[in-house]
Each structure stands twice: as C-alpha cells, then as structure tokens.
Design an enzyme around this catalytic site. Structure first.
Site, PDB file in Angstrom:
ATOM      1  N   ASP A 111       0.856  -1.184   0.000  1.00  0.00           N
ATOM      2  CA  ASP A 111       0.000   0.000   0.000  1.00  0.00           C
ATOM      3  C   ASP A 111       0.899   1.243   0.000  1.00  0.00           C
ATOM      4  O   ASP A 111       2.131   1.143   0.057  1.00  0.00           O
ATOM      5  CB  ASP A 111      -0.991  -0.030   1.159  1.00  0.00           C
ATOM      6  CG  ASP A 111      -0.313   0.016   2.518  1.00  0.00           C
ATOM      7  OD1 ASP A 111       0.902   0.279   2.594  1.00  0.00           O
ATOM      8  OD2 ASP A 111      -1.007  -0.226   3.524  1.00  0.00           O
ATOM      9  N   GLN A 169     -11.315   7.224  -5.900  1.00  0.00           N
ATOM     10  CA  GLN A 169     -12.027   7.718  -4.728  1.00  0.00           C
ATOM     11  C   GLN A 169     -13.368   8.301  -5.194  1.00  0.00           C
ATOM     12  O   GLN A 169     -13.794   8.019  -6.312  1.00  0.00           O
ATOM     13  CB  GLN A 169     -11.172   8.759  -3.980  1.00  0.00           C
ATOM     14  CG  GLN A 169      -9.948   8.166  -3.307  1.00  0.00           C
ATOM     15  CD  GLN A 169     -10.262   7.292  -2.097  1.00  0.00           C
ATOM     16  OE1 GLN A 169     -11.397   7.242  -1.609  1.00  0.00           O
ATOM     17  NE2 GLN A 169      -9.244   6.548  -1.623  1.00  0.00           N
ATOM     18  N   ASP A 172      -7.815  -7.379   0.020  1.00  0.00           N
ATOM     19  CA  ASP A 172      -6.918  -7.590   1.162  1.00  0.00           C
ATOM     20  C   ASP A 172      -7.683  -7.202   2.402  1.00  0.00           C
ATOM     21  O   ASP A 172      -8.562  -6.323   2.357  1.00  0.00           O
ATOM     22  CB  ASP A 172      -5.662  -6.717   1.076  1.00  0.00           C
ATOM     23  CG  ASP A 172      -5.940  -5.313   1.579  1.00  0.00           C
ATOM     24  OD1 ASP A 172      -6.574  -4.541   0.839  1.00  0.00           O
ATOM     25  OD2 ASP A 172      -5.573  -4.989   2.736  1.00  0.00           O
ATOM     26  N   CYS A 194     -12.064 -28.723   5.227  1.00  0.00           N
ATOM     27  CA  CYS A 194     -10.796 -28.019   5.052  1.00  0.00           C
ATOM     28  C   CYS A 194      -9.630 -28.994   5.188  1.00  0.00           C
ATOM     29  O   CYS A 194      -9.647 -29.892   6.030  1.00  0.00           O
ATOM     30  CB  CYS A 194     -10.688 -26.911   6.106  1.00  0.00           C
ATOM     31  SG  CYS A 194      -9.187 -25.941   5.952  1.00  0.00           S
ATOM     32  N   CYS A 237      -6.432 -27.948   5.758  1.00  0.00           N
ATOM     33  CA  CYS A 237      -5.276 -27.272   6.357  1.00  0.00           C
ATOM     34  C   CYS A 237      -4.733 -28.065   7.540  1.00  0.00           C
ATOM     35  O   CYS A 237      -5.372 -28.988   8.051  1.00  0.00           O
ATOM     36  CB  CYS A 237      -5.625 -25.840   6.771  1.00  0.00           C
ATOM     37  SG  CYS A 237      -6.445 -25.697   8.367  1.00  0.00           S
ATOM     38  N   CYS A 271      -7.044 -28.263  10.588  1.00  0.00           N
ATOM     39  CA  CYS A 271      -8.237 -29.106  10.483  1.00  0.00           C
ATOM     40  C   CYS A 271      -7.917 -30.585  10.300  1.00  0.00           C
ATOM     41  O   CYS A 271      -8.726 -31.439  10.658  1.00  0.00           O
ATOM     42  CB  CYS A 271      -9.118 -28.611   9.338  1.00  0.00           C
ATOM     43  SG  CYS A 271      -9.820 -26.980   9.675  1.00  0.00           S
ATOM     44  N   HIS A 324      -5.761 -21.702   9.452  1.00  0.00           N
ATOM     45  CA  HIS A 324      -7.084 -22.108   8.955  1.00  0.00           C
ATOM     46  C   HIS A 324      -7.831 -20.954   8.289  1.00  0.00           C
ATOM     47  O   HIS A 324      -8.380 -21.113   7.191  1.00  0.00           O
ATOM     48  CB  HIS A 324      -7.965 -22.695  10.057  1.00  0.00           C
ATOM     49  CG  HIS A 324      -9.371 -22.826   9.564  1.00  0.00           C
ATOM     50  ND1 HIS A 324      -9.757 -23.825   8.693  1.00  0.00           N
ATOM     51  CD2 HIS A 324     -10.454 -22.014   9.697  1.00  0.00           C
ATOM     52  CE1 HIS A 324     -11.014 -23.638   8.343  1.00  0.00           C
ATOM     53  NE2 HIS A 324     -11.464 -22.545   8.937  1.00  0.00           N
TER      54      HIS A 324
END
Lengths: 375, 375
Positions: free
Chosen positions: A94, A191, A268, A306, A308, A311, A337
C-alpha cells in the site's frame, strides 16, 4: 527467459464476476484473489511456508510500518522485501497514506503530501507521492499503489470532491515517479465516496494515466455492506475490463462473494489474520468463537471441508484448550485455517465463474454458513 | 507387529559418556537426547511439524498444567496427549510435584500427597502418588515419572534426608499404582541434595523398585554448575548402567555437555524455548541477544552451521526486526532455531561418543562459543 510484462488476462466471466490471471515478475496470480496482509514484513503468526500452504499467491506489505521499521533503505540493503520475508512471489504494497491517517500522530495533510510523527517514537516523517513511490521501489514491491487520500465517511459532495481531486493530482505525481520495470505494476486508486459522479470522474482521470490496475478506495470505512455494494454496482463499470480491480481493505467472506459478483478481482483485509489471533474461526459452517465452552469436548475437526494443518491434525477441543491457555499455537493454527478458508472461498469462486455457476456457488456457500458448529 | 518392550540399549561409551537407544511403544530415541518442553500440550510457539523438523524424538508434557487444563480425563477422552498434540512419538510427563511447589497457591505437603489451589482460578486439588500416576496414565504418557518432593536448596542433611525418604515412600506408591504396558515405562527420581550418602541411599532404594529408568532430581535449583557437576560425578555411578538416566530441568548447552560427560542420557529444560521467545539465540558461536542493534543490518544467517528454517531462509537483520516489532514470527523462528541447536549439540555428542572423541568434541563446541557473532 525474459521477465514477462505485467499483464491481466480474463479467463472467464459469469455476469459481472470475473476469473482472470495476473502475470508479474514474481509469478502468476489467479483471480479472484485474496491477499494475506503481511504488515511489517510478516503475515502475523505465520511462517512464509505456512502462508504458501494456505494457497496464497500474493501478499500485501504496509509501507507505513516498513518505512518506520526496518526502513525502506534497510529492506533494500537486505535485498528487498521478497528476500527478507522469504516470499519470492508477488507482493503488493500500500502507499502508506491510509495507515498514516489511522495510526500516526500529529498528521498534517498538504498539497505536497503528509507530514506526521511515528506512532512508535514520535520521529517526524514526510510522505509525498514521490517518496511513497520511491519507498515501494526500494521494497521491490511487485505492485505499487499510488499515494491517495482515503476520504472520510460520511463526507459531503464538496468534501468528497476536493479529496478525490487531491488524490488524482497525487496519482499523476505517483505515476510520474514510478520506475517502470518488466513485470512490475502500479495501481491508481479511485475515490469519490458514495457519489457516482465523483467515482466516474475519478476513474476517468486515473484511466488517462494508464495504470497497470485500479483499486477502489474509500469503501469499507463505515458505510456498511449495502452501501458498499451499491457503490460497487456502478463503479466497476467505470474501470477498464482488461485491467485488474482491487477493492481495498475488504472484508468478510460474504463481502468478498458480493464484490466478486460486482466485478472485483482482488482483496486484502486483516480480518482472517486478526480473527485468528482472537479465536474467531471462519468456516464452511459459519463463524465460531473458539473460546466458547461448547467446544471443550468437541473432538471434530474445526472444518471438515478443510485440508489445512489445523483441520487435519487437531480437534476443536484442542483449539479451545490452546486459546484458554493463551498458547501461541492457538493463533498460529487458527490463522493458518482462516487464511486457508479465504483462499478456498476464492478458489471456489474462480472455478464457479469458469463454470458459469457463480450465483449457485454463492447461494451454496452462504447457505452452509447458516448451519453452525453442530451441523 | 507386537509392541516392543520398553528398553534401553547402550550403543557406545567414551569415558562416562554414553550413546544409547531407548525403545518405546511410540518409537525410538537415540541418546543422549534433549526433550523439548510441551507444557500444556504444545511446545510453545511451535507446530508439531516444526518440533519434528528440529530433530526432536521425544517431548515432555507437564502434569500440573494438563491436570488443570484441559484435565487428564478430557485428554483421555480426546484419545490421549499424543493424538491431541499431533505428536505420535514418545512423550515423557513429569509428576506435577515440581510445578505445584513453584506455581500453585496454598500448598500443603503431607505424607499422603500435596493439596494445593490452582494458580489460575484457585480451585482446590489433591495430588497423591497414586493420582499423579493415574493422571499420567490418562494422558497416555510413554514415560511416567514418580511423584517426588524436590528438596529445596540449600538444605541441611536432616532436611534433605527427610525429604528424600518421603520421595522414596512416594516412589513405592507410584510404582504400585503404575499400570505396566508393553513399551511404556516409569522412572524413579533420585533425591538427596548435595549429600553423597543420601544420593547413594536414594538410588539404592529406587533400584530395588526396578523402574525402567532413573531421573536425577533436585539439581539445577540454584546450586550452580560446579556443584551440580560434583554431585553428578558420583551419583550416576549409583544408577544401573543398563537403564536410562535423566537429569531433570537442565540446562544450558554447556550444562548438557558436562552432564553427558558424567553419564547422563536425557535432559529437559524450558531454556531453548523460553529464550526463543525473549530474543536469546543459542548458536555455534555463542549466545546472542537478537534485540541488539548490532544485528540491524546483519544480512548473515543467524548460525551458518545450522540448517533450520530460521537460518536457511532469513537473516539476523530480519530476526532483529521481528523482535523489535514484537511480531510473533520472531519467537516462532527463534524457538525453531534454539531447539534445532540443542538437538544438533546432542546429535554431535552421540556421534562423538560412538567415535570415542567426546572430549575433543566438547572442546571444539565450547571453543566456538567464544567466537561471538562476528566470527
């Protein structure tokens, strides 16, 4: 092998929802995509390997945090942000503007830029469009953001117009300062608050500067999802179809699904990482608070859909135990997760768009959120 | 395949230093070995995969912490500690006694056991030799420790004798309560403070109970390394050669080298994990404080002799940055490194013992500690 140009290719569309591919000097990013937030050169509570294992293809770095510590010049001496944080893939940074307004002390906004004092030790800094662009260059950011002013909400039409016009002037200066390199890009930030004419004007001015992509700024600042969706309903139309569109700072999985339906490609948000540190789990069956005693004997995986680490290896009861004991592994596992869940939602969205069944996908995902932990 | 008996095999010896192999129901442990401390069912700041990647073959769980949260009965319902924490390998659990004395409130020590109030919420508990053994059984601990009283330091001969004799009576009750299963073992704990006659008496009484291994307790409690080594000089001789010897709560890498030289096989200590969370790095070139500004532009790996994730992917400057910013990844990476370093020292010791060059190995390792960060 020559470095590819920065490019965006549309792979499919279903209504306004788009599936695409961003190609960069640091790798490819299928869209829609969610960017994990790596504030100070680390996605909080995650090794870079763990971030990769979530399916993330691009992460975000915060110019404000990195300019204070370890400083852009130091990151450059260390070989850039990719090398420093063990993330050779694409990184978007950013501009620093948003966090100066939310975190720094004694801010002063002028035509030339922003002067402020660090929230850490009060050191004075100046951030101009030129310096923000230079910092992001020093960080070796794959995608540089223009410096903009994120208009406050609510704002009158006059306030929103003045702020938007300043952002356009800063966009021009940011664009002029940007050092073009193959596979690197710079995004302008639209904007205009909730005013359609201002959004249209802002977009047109940015498109004249021919950025590699366009962000939609000034949303998710308190207006609520309904108003945000109303603004998105018209403002993605103002942006060129052949460039990626990035909705900044958004949001819940439901926000993401709705914004993708309205033509957004990139997101994001600190939500999945912050929630992971505070025991909030995003799952196929809705949002759970892992501190809740209902989980203390629950031997099921957090989310049976899931794959991951959290999990597949552990129970809800163990997660509950870790948070009760304030063990670091609780935030670590739940961040793994939550980020995996966000990536799964985006991967599912992409597949559904390519199959022209995005609405059905959203209805299915949203329906499952109603099921709750005992489903 | 039948479960192997719990066994200890000597593979080599160099002076008093021993290289061996402990076989258990949950896997084999080459010795000398350092056990990472997994207090409340998690090695702090580490996933189980990360613990495995350090080379650790056995971890330690704390009965006191686990009996309070999530409780032994709950761990049993969840399938045992191995399953709960994703550590199918061997686990040794302490008896709870040491931490009751250091952490709990309103402790009362009697012949039957200890009554105390939880340091978390004041709930009253009773821990007897029988209950401690039962708790460790419920946890499915591979190696159960007898309940003992860790004699305070300094203590008079009379105080040390009375305390040691209580520990012997508790050893007998612990042994009687232990449910023998193939591949599981129970260790007695030698006490006797710094008094050779008491250490001899304690060892003989424990050996009569025929434990699967023997711990040396009551050291590293303030007596200093020189006194600790003096006690070790004689007290390992009191223990049978064909059983593993475990020095509890020790220590620095230098302590480990010296204790291995005196015939110790197993260690545990919070030092590498706690140090990892407070920016202290154990390296081939000595102990560094990663918060020190000398590291802010140091692009070298933390320890060039180390192959851990921290040392192969990141710089000292990045570690310094993470600790300055109080990012969780700092403790995570440094814990990975410190535990890897401890494992490397023990693996090197084992190889050196097998090659009959243990003294030279220690001299080399200790010499390198003097080199400092700029070596």
């Amino acid at each position: 092998m020559t470095t590819p140009d920065f490019s965006f290719t549309l792979a499919g569309q279903d209504g306004q929802a788009r599936a695409g591919l961003i190609a960069t000097a640091h790798g490819k990013v299928p869209t829609p995509t969610f960017m994990a937030v790596g504030t100070a050169g680390t996605v909080k509570a995650m090794t870079a390997d763990a971030v990769r294992a979530t399916g993330a293809k691009i992460v975000l770095g915060n110019t404000y945090h990195l300019m204070l510590r370890p400083t852009a010049e130091r990151v450059a001496r260390l070989g850039g942000l990719h090398k420093m944080m063990d993330w050779p893939g694409p990184i978007l940074t950013d501009s620093g503007g948003f966090q100066i307004m939310s975190l720094a002390k004694l801010r002063k906004l002028e035509e030339k830029g922003v002067t402020f004092r660090s929230h850490i030790d009060g050191t004075p800094y100046e951030l101009t469009p030129e310096r923000s662009t230079e910092i992001q260059h020093l960080l070796d950011s794959t995608i540089t953001m223009q410096l903009d002013e994120c208009t406050k909400f609510p704002a009158t039409h006059k306030e929103a117009m003045d702020s938007m016009e300043l952002s356009i002037r800063w966009a021009k200066r940011s664009r002029d300062a940007f050092v073009k390199r193959p596979g690197y890009g710079q995004f302008g930030i639209m904007q205009g608050n909730v005013y359609e004419d201002l959004r249209r004007h802002s977009a047109a001015a940015l498109v004249d500067l021919d950025f590699e992509g366009y962000a939609i700024g000034g949303l998710a600042v308190g207006e609520g999802q309904a108003v945000m969706f109303e603004v998105l309903d018209y403002c993605t139309d103002f942006l060129p179809a052949q460039k990626p569109r990035y909705l900044m700072g958004v949001g819940t999985p439901d926000d993401l699904l709705g914004a993708v339906a309205r033509g957004v490609d990139m997101f994001d948000c600190v939500m999945p990482t912050r929630a992971g540190r505070t025991a909030r789990a995003f799952t196929s069956n809705g949002i759970f608070n892992m501190r809740n005693a209902r989980f203390q004997d629950d031997s099921r995986p957090l989310d049976e859909n899931c794959t991951c680490l959290c999990c597949t290896r552990h129970t809800r009861a163990y997660l509950h135990h870790l948070f009760r004991c304030e063990e670091m592994l609780g935030p670590m596992l739940l961040t793994i997760h939550n980020l995996t869940y966000y990536q799964n939602v985006m991967q599912g969205a992409r597949a559904a768009i390519l199959n022209k069944e995005y609405d059905a996908y959203c209805a299915d995902v949203r329906g499952n959120w109603q099921r709750g932990p005992d489903a």
